[in-house]
Design an enzyme around this catalytic site. Structure first.
Site, mmCIF file in Angstrom:
data_model
loop_
_atom_site.group_PDB
_atom_site.id
_atom_site.type_symbol
_atom_site.label_atom_id
_atom_site.label_comp_id
_atom_site.label_asym_id
_atom_site.label_seq_id
_atom_site.Cartn_x
_atom_site.Cartn_y
_atom_site.Cartn_z
ATOM 1 N N LYS A 170 0.695 -1.025 0.005
ATOM 2 C CA LYS A 170 0.039 0.081 0.017
ATOM 3 C C LYS A 170 0.795 1.230 -0.126
ATOM 4 C CE LYS A 170 -1.566 2.906 2.417
ATOM 5 N NZ LYS A 170 -1.339 4.240 1.479
ATOM 6 N N GLU A 246 10.204 2.399 10.229
ATOM 7 C CA GLU A 246 11.423 3.382 9.713
ATOM 8 C C GLU A 246 10.669 4.429 9.756
ATOM 9 O OE1 GLU A 246 14.416 3.147 10.046
ATOM 10 O OE2 GLU A 246 14.469 0.903 9.857
ATOM 11 N N CYS A 280 14.193 11.621 4.722
ATOM 12 C CA CYS A 280 14.212 11.303 6.200
ATOM 13 C C CYS A 280 15.638 11.244 6.792
ATOM 14 C CB CYS A 280 13.651 9.814 6.348
ATOM 15 S SG CYS A 280 14.794 8.538 5.406
ATOM 16 N N GLU A 374 10.363 17.181 12.907
ATOM 17 C CA GLU A 374 10.671 17.255 11.999
ATOM 18 C C GLU A 374 9.900 18.097 10.889
ATOM 19 O OE1 GLU A 374 9.509 13.493 9.744
ATOM 20 O OE2 GLU A 374 11.477 13.259 8.929
HETATM 21 P P1 NAD Z 1 2.895 9.260 6.592
HETATM 22 O O1 NAD Z 1 3.022 8.457 7.897
HETATM 23 O O2 NAD Z 1 1.766 10.180 6.501
HETATM 24 O O3 NAD Z 1 2.596 8.053 5.542
HETATM 25 C C1 NAD Z 1 3.244 6.829 5.409
HETATM 26 C C2 NAD Z 1 2.270 5.693 4.883
HETATM 27 O O4 NAD Z 1 1.356 5.209 6.009
HETATM 28 C C3 NAD Z 1 1.216 5.976 3.545
HETATM 29 O O5 NAD Z 1 1.206 5.146 2.792
HETATM 30 C C4 NAD Z 1 0.070 6.300 4.421
HETATM 31 O O6 NAD Z 1 -1.160 6.140 3.446
HETATM 32 C C5 NAD Z 1 -0.111 5.316 5.464
HETATM 33 N N1 NAD Z 1 -0.729 5.564 6.522
HETATM 34 C C6 NAD Z 1 -1.355 6.656 7.162
HETATM 35 N N2 NAD Z 1 -2.077 6.447 8.245
HETATM 36 C C7 NAD Z 1 -2.458 5.253 8.122
HETATM 37 C C8 NAD Z 1 -3.140 4.309 9.108
HETATM 38 N N3 NAD Z 1 -3.743 4.785 9.933
HETATM 39 N N4 NAD Z 1 -3.112 3.048 8.788
HETATM 40 C C9 NAD Z 1 -2.232 2.398 7.909
HETATM 41 N N5 NAD Z 1 -1.367 3.220 7.090
HETATM 42 C C10 NAD Z 1 -1.415 4.440 7.048
HETATM 43 O O7 NAD Z 1 4.125 9.666 5.956
HETATM 44 P P2 NAD Z 1 4.463 10.381 4.415
HETATM 45 O O8 NAD Z 1 4.115 11.792 4.758
HETATM 46 O O9 NAD Z 1 4.153 9.565 3.523
HETATM 47 O O10 NAD Z 1 6.126 10.341 4.501
HETATM 48 C C11 NAD Z 1 6.873 11.043 5.081
HETATM 49 C C12 NAD Z 1 7.579 10.746 6.531
HETATM 50 O O11 NAD Z 1 8.244 9.280 6.004
HETATM 51 C C13 NAD Z 1 8.588 11.586 7.175
HETATM 52 O O12 NAD Z 1 8.363 11.502 8.575
HETATM 53 C C14 NAD Z 1 9.838 10.932 6.651
HETATM 54 O O13 NAD Z 1 10.878 11.095 7.579
HETATM 55 C C15 NAD Z 1 9.308 9.417 6.549
HETATM 56 N N6 NAD Z 1 10.242 8.714 5.965
HETATM 57 C C16 NAD Z 1 11.297 7.698 6.727
HETATM 58 C C17 NAD Z 1 12.219 7.216 5.868
HETATM 59 C C18 NAD Z 1 12.941 6.039 6.813
HETATM 60 O O14 NAD Z 1 13.615 5.275 5.896
HETATM 61 N N7 NAD Z 1 13.323 6.162 8.062
HETATM 62 C C19 NAD Z 1 12.220 7.174 4.534
HETATM 63 C C20 NAD Z 1 11.434 7.877 4.034
HETATM 64 C C21 NAD Z 1 10.553 8.865 4.738
#
Ligand code: NAD
Length: 472
Positions: A170, A246, A280, A374
């Site tokens: 997803k 992550e 990230c 962040e």
């Molecule tokens: P997000 O947490 O909003 O979403 C991530 C994923 O989770 C999406 O697919 C989203 O649809 C899903 N999601 C959201 N709510 C959910 C729920 N209730 N149940 C199941 N799935 C759900 O993050 P984003 O805005 O897409 O990405 C940015 C974030 O990702 C930043 O905080 C960044 O630091 C982090 N990030 C971390 C890494 C790493 O490897 N540490 C890498 C890339 C991005």
């Protein structure tokens, strides 16, 4: 271009949504069919049925399929890179790099299957053979963010499939096209139906259905820390699923007095502003020793002010757009918060459409919100410190711990930093961002939960060790 959900080998429709280009907000890149909870649950059921058969396929067959997926991605590199740049806003050059990484990742895990897959121990008993074998985890839900639309799905899906799991992917709502194309490539590579499934839906709807589905054995998640905490709670509450998280970062880059100024500015510029700061591993706290501080800030402001912000498909552009209006509002909100907290706006701080100038806040203190939270945009802050001890203490004073960097010409300082930095990735004279696919990736603190991703370490999440004693 329309992308649909892939469930048990069938393309399944849903409510149509538009996927827009962040560089040209009126431009529709593609459409996608949004999945509801029923589609997500059907994908889990399809994965459940297909997984045992997939786990029994020969290593040769799994290798051939993974290798084919990797080769197809690499063969379609330019087309996929343009699509990725248009839907996420990443510069075309960066998008090309990401597509190559995704293709190579599938090939890497094909060949990882030729590595030893278990361990033999001496038994303390007579006539007993002791060994540790690995079996697949089972059905894995892969939930990914928008900032690496191909690379992150690849580095989760490739090891999951290699080790005999079935997958439901997803992806983030903002990047359905890259995931849709990846799904098409995987489906065309000869996998039995149901081994790989795609659900293009909202996190709170389709994502939530995966977290709560009894048929899911594990969730590999990358995204924000708040979402990650929710994923963890749901996994524990719904069948004690294994989970790997992550999450966010607030990564420090330390610049010592003895640093090569040019290297320091290059690392800060790359880590803070390239990929629009939407990484990230971005450097969002520049922790600078007093003796070099003023020269470093002057040089960095000069360099930031000359960065060309523009359309990702224009080869002249050095920084692309912010991914969404919501993210832009958040970035600009933090500029205002920084000013209210007493930081000085030394560069940027403005936007034009969805493009934001690389922004530097100086005179920051580590207790300020701009230094603690962040931001996930092209915004970095400078914190002045007296010496290496203070720099290490300030760098570690954060809830996060993904990556940490230092720029120095002192071997002793570099070694000390590698030993004492509280992060999963440490860089010396390199940007805090920029990793390699065969090395483990992951953080500490609120940046991570669970085993490392990538490289040989990825196997730990996607397999279950089984300790076997055989007597005779
Ligand atoms: P997000 O947490 O909003 O979403 C991530 C994923 O989770 C999406 O697919 C989203 O649809 C899903 N999601 C959201 N709510 C959910 C729920 N209730 N149940 C199941 N799935 C759900 O993050 P984003 O805005 O897409 O990405 C940015 C974030 O990702 C930043 O905080 C960044 O630091 C982090 N990030 C971390 C890494 C790493 O490897 N540490 C890498 C890339 C991005």
């Amino acid at each position: 271009m329309l992308h649909r959900n892939l469930v048990g080998g069938e393309w399944v429709d849903g409510e149509r949504r538009a996927n827009v280009n962040p560089a040209r907000p009126g431009e529709v890149v593609s459409e996608y069919a949004e999945a509801g909870p029923d589609t997500a649950r059907a994908a889990v059921e399809a994965a459940r049925s297909a997984q045992p058969g997939w786990a029994r396929t020969s290593v040769a067959e799994r290798m051939a399929i993974l290798d084919r997926i990797g080769a197809t991605i690499l063969g379609r590199a330019e087309e996929l890179a343009v699509l990725l740049a248009r839907e996420e806003g990443k510069l075309l050059a960066e998008a090309r790099g990401e597509v190559a990484r995704a293709g190579q990742t599938f090939r890497y895990y094909a060949h990882q299957l030729l590595q030893p897959q278990g361990e033999v121990y001496a038994s303390t008993r007579d006539n007993v053979h002791a060994e540790v074998r690995r079996r697949p985890l089972g059905v894995v839900a892969v939930v990914t963010p928008w900032n690496y639309p191909l690379a992150i799905p690849a580095w989760k899906v490739a090891p999951a499939l290699a080790y005999g799991n079935a997958v439901v992917l997803k992806p983030a709502e903002l990047v359905p096209a890259s995931a849709g194309e990846l799904a098409g490539i995987i489906a065309g590579a000869g996998l039995p139906p149901g081994v790989f499934n795609l659900v293009l839906g909202a996190g709170r709807v389709a994502g939530e259905a995966l977290l709560t589905a009894p048929g899911v054995d594990g969730v590999s998640f990358t995204g924000g820390t708040t979402t990650g905490a929710h994923v963890a709670r749901q996994c524990l509450a719904h069948g004690n699923k294994r989970f790997q998280l992550e999450m966010g970062g607030k990564n420090p880059l330390v610049v010592l007095d003895d640093a090569d100024l040019e290297v320091a500015v290059r690392c800060a510029l790359d880590g803070s502003f390239f990929s629009t700061g939407q990484r990230c591993t971005a450097s969002s706290r520049l922790i600078v020793q007093a003796g070099i501080h003023d020269r470093f800030v002057a040089a960095l402001v000069g360099a930031a002010d000359t960065l060309r912000v523009g359309d990702p498909l224009d080869p002249q552009s050095q920084v692309g757009p912010v991914v969404s209006p919501q993210q832009l509002a958040q970035n600009l909100g933090y500029v205002a918060i920084g000013a209210a907290e007493g930081a000085t706006l030394a560069a940027g701080g403005t936007s034009d459409g969805q493009f934001m100038r690389p922004t530097l806040l100086t005179g920051a203190r580590n207790g300020m919100r701009v230094a603690r939270e962040e931001i996930f945009g092209p915004v970095s802050c400078v914190i002045k410190v007296g010496d290496l001890d203070e720099a290490i203490a300030v760098a570690a004073d954060t809830r996060y711990g993904l990556s940490a960097g230092i720029v120095t010409t002192s071997l002793a300082a570099a070694e000390r930093f590698k030993r004492d930095a509280r992060a999963g990735i440490v860089t010396v004279n390199l940007p805090t961002a920029g990793t390699e696919l065969h090395l483990p990736f992951g953080g500490t603190g609120d940046s991570n939960h669970g085993p490392r991703e990538q490289g040989g370490y990825a196997r730990d999440f996607y397999t279950v060790p089984v300790t076997c004693y055989t007597g005779w």
